[in-house]
Scaffold this motif. Structure first.
Motif, PDB file in Angstrom:
ATOM      1  N   ILE A 177       0.852  -1.217   0.000  1.00  0.00           N
ATOM      2  CA  ILE A 177       0.000   0.000   0.000  1.00  0.00           C
ATOM      3  C   ILE A 177       0.876   1.251   0.000  1.00  0.00           C
ATOM      4  N   ILE A 178       1.889   1.232   0.859  1.00  0.00           N
ATOM      5  CA  ILE A 178       2.745   2.424   0.986  1.00  0.00           C
ATOM      6  C   ILE A 178       3.373   2.753  -0.374  1.00  0.00           C
ATOM      7  N   ASN A 179       3.961   1.748  -0.996  1.00  0.00           N
ATOM      8  CA  ASN A 179       4.621   2.011  -2.280  1.00  0.00           C
ATOM      9  C   ASN A 179       3.614   2.475  -3.335  1.00  0.00           C
ATOM     10  N   CYS A 180       2.424   1.896  -3.291  1.00  0.00           N
ATOM     11  CA  CYS A 180       1.385   2.285  -4.255  1.00  0.00           C
ATOM     12  C   CYS A 180       0.973   3.751  -4.025  1.00  0.00           C
ATOM     13  N   SER A 181       0.958   4.179  -2.772  1.00  0.00           N
ATOM     14  CA  SER A 181       0.487   5.541  -2.504  1.00  0.00           C
ATOM     15  C   SER A 181       1.542   6.585  -2.881  1.00  0.00           C
ATOM     16  N   HIS A 182       2.748   6.138  -3.198  1.00  0.00           N
ATOM     17  CA  HIS A 182       3.779   7.046  -3.690  1.00  0.00           C
ATOM     18  C   HIS A 182       3.287   7.789  -4.936  1.00  0.00           C
ATOM     19  N   ASN A 183       2.489   7.104  -5.763  1.00  0.00           N
ATOM     20  CA  ASN A 183       1.881   7.728  -6.952  1.00  0.00           C
ATOM     21  C   ASN A 183       1.119   9.002  -6.582  1.00  0.00           C
ATOM     22  N   PHE A 184       0.549   9.012  -5.365  1.00  0.00           N
ATOM     23  CA  PHE A 184      -0.410  10.070  -5.022  1.00  0.00           C
ATOM     24  C   PHE A 184       0.212  11.280  -4.313  1.00  0.00           C
ATOM     25  N   TYR A 185       1.340  11.100  -3.616  1.00  0.00           N
ATOM     26  CA  TYR A 185       1.850  12.309  -2.937  1.00  0.00           C
ATOM     27  C   TYR A 185       2.633  13.209  -3.892  1.00  0.00           C
ATOM     28  N   HIS A 186       2.892  12.710  -5.110  1.00  0.00           N
ATOM     29  CA  HIS A 186       3.521  13.582  -6.108  1.00  0.00           C
ATOM     30  C   HIS A 186       2.504  14.563  -6.693  1.00  0.00           C
ATOM     31  N   LYS A 187       1.219  14.290  -6.469  1.00  0.00           N
ATOM     32  CA  LYS A 187       0.178  15.055  -7.160  1.00  0.00           C
ATOM     33  C   LYS A 187      -0.371  16.145  -6.236  1.00  0.00           C
ATOM     34  N   THR A 381       4.051  13.898 -11.773  1.00  0.00           N
ATOM     35  CA  THR A 381       2.663  14.178 -11.387  1.00  0.00           C
ATOM     36  C   THR A 381       1.657  13.417 -12.248  1.00  0.00           C
ATOM     37  N   LEU A 382       2.152  12.669 -13.236  1.00  0.00           N
ATOM     38  CA  LEU A 382       1.224  11.867 -14.048  1.00  0.00           C
ATOM     39  C   LEU A 382       0.964  10.538 -13.350  1.00  0.00           C
ATOM     40  N   ASP A 383      -0.288  10.080 -13.425  1.00  0.00           N
ATOM     41  CA  ASP A 383      -0.626   8.767 -12.873  1.00  0.00           C
ATOM     42  C   ASP A 383       0.236   7.688 -13.513  1.00  0.00           C
ATOM     43  N   HIS A 384       0.616   6.687 -12.727  1.00  0.00           N
ATOM     44  CA  HIS A 384       1.392   5.591 -13.294  1.00  0.00           C
ATOM     45  C   HIS A 384       0.675   4.962 -14.497  1.00  0.00           C
ATOM     46  N   GLY A 385      -0.657   4.898 -14.417  1.00  0.00           N
ATOM     47  CA  GLY A 385      -1.424   4.282 -15.497  1.00  0.00           C
ATOM     48  C   GLY A 385      -1.297   5.039 -16.819  1.00  0.00           C
ATOM     49  N   VAL A 386      -0.993   6.328 -16.743  1.00  0.00           N
ATOM     50  CA  VAL A 386      -0.909   7.153 -17.954  1.00  0.00           C
ATOM     51  C   VAL A 386       0.468   7.019 -18.622  1.00  0.00           C
TER      52      VAL A 386
END
Ligand code: HEM
Length: 441
Positions: A177-187, A381-386
């Motif tokens: 979870i922690i590593n996954c949430s790394h995507n979100f604190y850049h935004k 700041t782009l989502d990993h999915g993008v």
């Protein structure tokens, strides 16, 4: 003109870099002392007063609150794709800046990074539908939601069974979870970024030490993640003792279960000495302890189980982080001298970051092991999915700039094994790279 401090062009050895208490606050204090723009911010060769903009910044207050007095050119460029931000910035212009920037990175309009950024912006705004972008975002949030559900289920099971095995399983999922949430604190500010704080980490601090320091100045003297455990763990290229080169590398993995606790300890110290305040999200790990106890586990046993959850998570988090495609003798590290492809910021990133072919392409692995690493560094700041959507634009731009073919190649030539071995090779390395363009064959 004053000679730069190092051959890569940084003008000064960073103040406070070697301070024994390595924290986000120290990094900021060092940067503001070296840049010294008082109540203003520097972007390129101009100074701006963003005081009135802080509270209306769409990305959130923190980014500007913590950077007052600093040169924010890098962060400004890699955080925004839309050229409209320049018009907003112009409203806050005060005066030209005196002297060169302390950073050697460049953002020439026709250089690699600015060309790529413009193309990516065009591609995303004209060729990719809103539905496609939303679907990419949804794929990530779904993974995070499932991990969150699994973690709390395992936490409840830990309390009911009082089993150390179940506690370890909760710790493994917590790391994911922690590593996954790394995507979100850049935004921009969002609740998902606080999942980072479920471990004994702080999204507030990592926005500084990771998003601003590590991303802006990867593997240079300004990269907090390089200096954090020096002189014990020293990735720089310079003379090192035999213990630093060959003994400590064998030990770091065995003590990484302590990493979260060291982070928590440093946070308590910085709060005690008034460098930061307690934030509500800092209490999330304690809520977990309370939950285990409240569900009927005796307090001492609850503490032991909680330590196992966080020790396990810390152990895996540190390992995944250290082998996450930054440390290998092929990659630029402070002490190597000039950047391999020149001083354009994007090219500097290509010199210090790699992709891994066995991590990329598997969504869960990408999200939890810092996959799509090169594109993530270029556009944090782009989502990993993008990121997969813009890969063809990146490849074409690499070709147009006549960069070595392997940089644009998909999949990467590196595996996770190469990068794991690379950590040991890099820690032992004391000589600057010879002209290296890719993984040695
Ligand atoms: C330390 C420097 C800065 C950082 C790290 C930063 C970070 C961010 C982030 C993370 C976002 C949200 C992006 C997203 O989630 O898609 C954002 C949006 C935005 N920021 Fe900043 N920012 C910085 C400085 C500035 C400055 C100096 C300005 C202009 C005065 C500015 C104007 C904007 C605008 C207009 C947006 C909305 C983006 C859009 O319209 O596409 N930012 N920023």
């Amino acid at each position: 003109m004053e000679e730069p401090y190092s051959k890569d062009g940084f003008r000064k050895y960073p103040t406070l870099r070697d301070h024994p208490l390595k924290t986000a606050a120290q990094w900021l204090a060092g940067r503001t002392a070296d840049d010294g723009y008082g109540h203003l911010w520097r972007v390129g060769d101009k100074l701006y007063d963003l005081s009135d903009f802080i509270k209306i910044h769409p990305g959130g207050r923190q980014w500007l609150e913590v950077t007052r007095g600093m040169d924010i050119t890098e962060a400004f460029e890699y955080s925004h794709l839309n050229p409209h931000v320049r018009t907003v910035l112009a409203k806050y212009y005060v005066q030209p800046a005196v002297g060169s920037r302390n950073s050697p990175y460049t953002f020439e309009a026709d250089g690699f990074y600015m060309t790529l950024k413009e193309r990516v912006h065009q591609h995303l705004s004209t060729k990719v539908s809103r539905e496609e972008k939303e679907a990419a975002h949804k794929r990530i949030t779904t993974v995070q939601d499932r991990l969150l559900f699994t973690f709390f289920t395992l936490l409840v099971a830990t309390a009911w069974t009082q089993s150390y095995m179940v506690a370890m399983s909760a710790g493994i999922v917590l790391m994911l979870i922690i590593n996954c949430s790394h995507n979100f604190y850049h935004k921009k500010d969002n609740w998902r970024m606080f999942c980072w704080d479920l471990g004994l980490l702080s999204s507030y601090e990592w926005r500084i030490t990771h998003a601003l320091s590590h991303h802006g100045y990867t593997n240079t003297l300004w990269d907090f993640e390089l200096s954090d455990f020096e002189p014990y763990v020293d990735f720089r290229v310079h003379s090192k003792s035999l213990t630093q080169r060959y003994v400590i590398p064998l030990v770091i993995f065995t003590v990484s279960y302590l990493f979260f606790f060291v982070e928590a300890f440093k946070r308590i110290v910085t709060i005690a000495i008034g460098q930061q305040r307690v934030r509500p999200e800092n209490l999330l790990p304690l809520v977990q302890l309370f939950l285990i106890w409240w569900l009927g586990c005796p307090f001492v046993q609850a503490v032991k189980l909680w330590l196992v959850v966080h020790g396990t998570s810390s152990y895996l988090f540190a390992i995944v982080g250290i082998i996450a495609a930054h440390h290998h003798p092929d990659m630029y590290h402070a002490g190597d001298g000039a950047f391999q492809y020149g001083n354009d910021w994007g090219l500097g990133q290509l010199d210090a970051v790699r992709d891994r072919k066995d991590v990329d392409g598997i969504l869960l692995a990408e999200l939890t092991m810092y996959g799509n690493h090169v594109l993530h560094h270029l556009f944090p700041t782009l989502d990993h999915g993008v990121l997969d959507i813009i890969r063809p634009v990146f490849q074409q731009t690499c070709l147009d700039f006549k960069l070595p073919a392997e940089l644009a190649q998909l999949p990467s030539r590196y595996t996770q094994w190469d990068l794991s071995l690379g950590v040991f090779q890099q820690l032992a390395r004391t000589q600057p790279r010879l002209s290296v363009h890719s993984k040695s064959d």
